[in-house]
Write a protein that holds these residues in place. Structure first.
Motif, PDB file in Angstrom:
ATOM      1  N   ILE A 112       4.884  -5.393   5.986  1.00 27.54           N
ATOM      2  CA  ILE A 112       4.192  -4.815   6.419  1.00 27.54           C
ATOM      3  C   ILE A 112       4.556  -3.348   7.321  1.00 27.54           C
ATOM      4  N   HIS A 113       4.947  -1.939   7.109  1.00 24.12           N
ATOM      5  CA  HIS A 113       5.620  -1.550   7.364  1.00 24.12           C
ATOM      6  C   HIS A 113       4.600  -0.973   8.407  1.00 24.12           C
ATOM      7  N   LYS A 114       4.731   0.028   9.407  1.00 27.31           N
ATOM      8  CA  LYS A 114       4.093   0.716  10.559  1.00 27.31           C
ATOM      9  C   LYS A 114       3.239   1.613  10.004  1.00 27.31           C
ATOM     10  N   GLU A 115       3.504   2.147   8.645  1.00 26.66           N
ATOM     11  CA  GLU A 115       2.958   3.515   7.995  1.00 26.66           C
ATOM     12  C   GLU A 115       1.389   2.572   7.270  1.00 26.66           C
ATOM     13  N   GLU A 116       1.496   1.039   6.724  1.00 27.85           N
ATOM     14  CA  GLU A 116       1.300   0.174   6.378  1.00 27.85           C
ATOM     15  C   GLU A 116       0.044  -0.099   6.879  1.00 27.85           C
ATOM     16  N   SER A 136       1.220  -1.508  -0.023  1.00 24.81           N
ATOM     17  CA  SER A 136      -0.337  -0.139  -0.133  1.00 24.81           C
ATOM     18  C   SER A 136       0.625   1.402   0.489  1.00 24.81           C
ATOM     19  N   ILE A 137       1.984   1.244   0.298  1.00 20.38           N
ATOM     20  CA  ILE A 137       2.458   2.104   0.291  1.00 20.38           C
ATOM     21  C   ILE A 137       4.204   1.837  -0.078  1.00 20.38           C
ATOM     22  N   ARG A 176      -2.253   6.762   7.340  1.00 23.51           N
ATOM     23  CA  ARG A 176      -0.450   6.242   7.705  1.00 23.51           C
ATOM     24  C   ARG A 176      -0.058   7.445   8.865  1.00 23.51           C
ATOM     25  N   SER A 177      -0.386   8.195   8.726  1.00 20.09           N
ATOM     26  CA  SER A 177       0.113   9.496   9.611  1.00 20.09           C
ATOM     27  C   SER A 177      -0.491   9.539  10.941  1.00 20.09           C
ATOM     28  N   LYS A 178      -1.292   9.049  11.090  1.00 15.43           N
ATOM     29  CA  LYS A 178      -2.085   9.071  12.594  1.00 15.43           C
ATOM     30  C   LYS A 178      -1.112   8.032  13.325  1.00 15.43           C
ATOM     31  N   GLN A 179      -0.782   8.817  14.700  1.00 19.05           N
ATOM     32  CA  GLN A 179      -0.291   8.368  15.696  1.00 19.05           C
ATOM     33  C   GLN A 179      -1.252   7.521  16.808  1.00 19.05           C
ATOM     34  N   ASN A 180      -0.736   6.484  16.862  1.00 15.96           N
ATOM     35  CA  ASN A 180      -1.543   6.280  18.315  1.00 15.96           C
ATOM     36  C   ASN A 180      -0.149   4.613  18.645  1.00 15.96           C
TER      37      ASN A 180
END
Length: 219
Positions: free
Chosen positions: A56-60, A49-50, A69-73
């Motif tokens: 699978i990366h954390k953003e994906e 996807s990215i 993808r930019s939402k931090q939680n």
């Protein structure tokens, strides 16, 4: 014969790094071989996807959970870290299947309980402390867009600690956690995704969602 061998080799060469045989994964999880193959289709979609590199990366992962993808939680970070069994910053296919299998309806409650404990054990000390519980409850409420005051969050945490911390030492160990969950089985409700039991090759593209209600939060 040569053409068949060449075709087979080319097909095998197309597999991404970290790919594991569906038969092996099916033997280690509640999934069937066909379901593992369906999960591979989903994995390929998420892992490209990215960055199209077979991981699978954390953003994906965040994009799959939140469509952003930019939402931090903290909740997403912790789930990603637990899926990343090798702790190398990415999720491989085998890790994806094994971790997702914990949410299968046929997965043992003990596995779900262990995963949930690790989710709250932010410092990885083998205990869930008051501060960790506060951080995670706040993150889950934030992820679910429930607007609840800090006083209510603190009340939820205090109530949980009072009920779960049987030894009164200010932290919850694994045995206390097991007893607490046994008395409050609704805690594991979000640890089961019913549609994982119905995966087929014709319908691999379900979306990972976490629907959180007040009754599902540790309380």
């Amino acid at each position: 014969m040569f053409a068949f061998t060449r075709c087979f080799c080319l097909k095998k060469a197309k597999q991404h790094p970290g790919y594991e045989d569906p038969t092996t994964l099916a033997s280690e999880t509640p999934f069937t071989v066909n379901e593992v193959e369906a999960l591979y289709d989903l994995f390929k979609k998420l892992s490209s996807s990215i960055i199209d590199d077979g991981f699978i990366h954390k953003e994906e992962f965040q994009l799959a959970l939140f469509r952003n993808r930019s939402k931090q939680n903290l909740f997403a970070d912790r789930v990603f870290d637990l899926f990343d069994i090798k702790h190398n910053g990415v999720i491989e296919f085998g890790e994806f299947v094994r971790s997702l299998s914990i949410f299968h309806p046929n997965s043992p409650s003990e596995d779900k309980m262990e995963f949930a404990f690790k989710l709250y054990d932010l410092r990885q000390t083998g205990y869930i402390e008051h501060e960790e519980l506060t951080e995670m409850v706040s993150a889950i409420l934030n992820e679910s867009d429930l607007e609840i005051s800090e006083d209510v969050v603190e009340s939820i945490v205090d109530k949980t600690m009072a009920e779960a911390d049987l030894k009164g030492d200010g932290k919850i160990d694994k045995e206390e956690w097991k007893e607490f969950v046994a008395r409050n089985p609704s805690i594991l409700r979000n640890m089961t995704l019913p549609y994982l039991k119905q995966i087929t090759l014709a319908f691999p593209s379900f979306v990972l969602n976490s629907e959180v209600q007040d009754s599902d939060i540790v309380a």
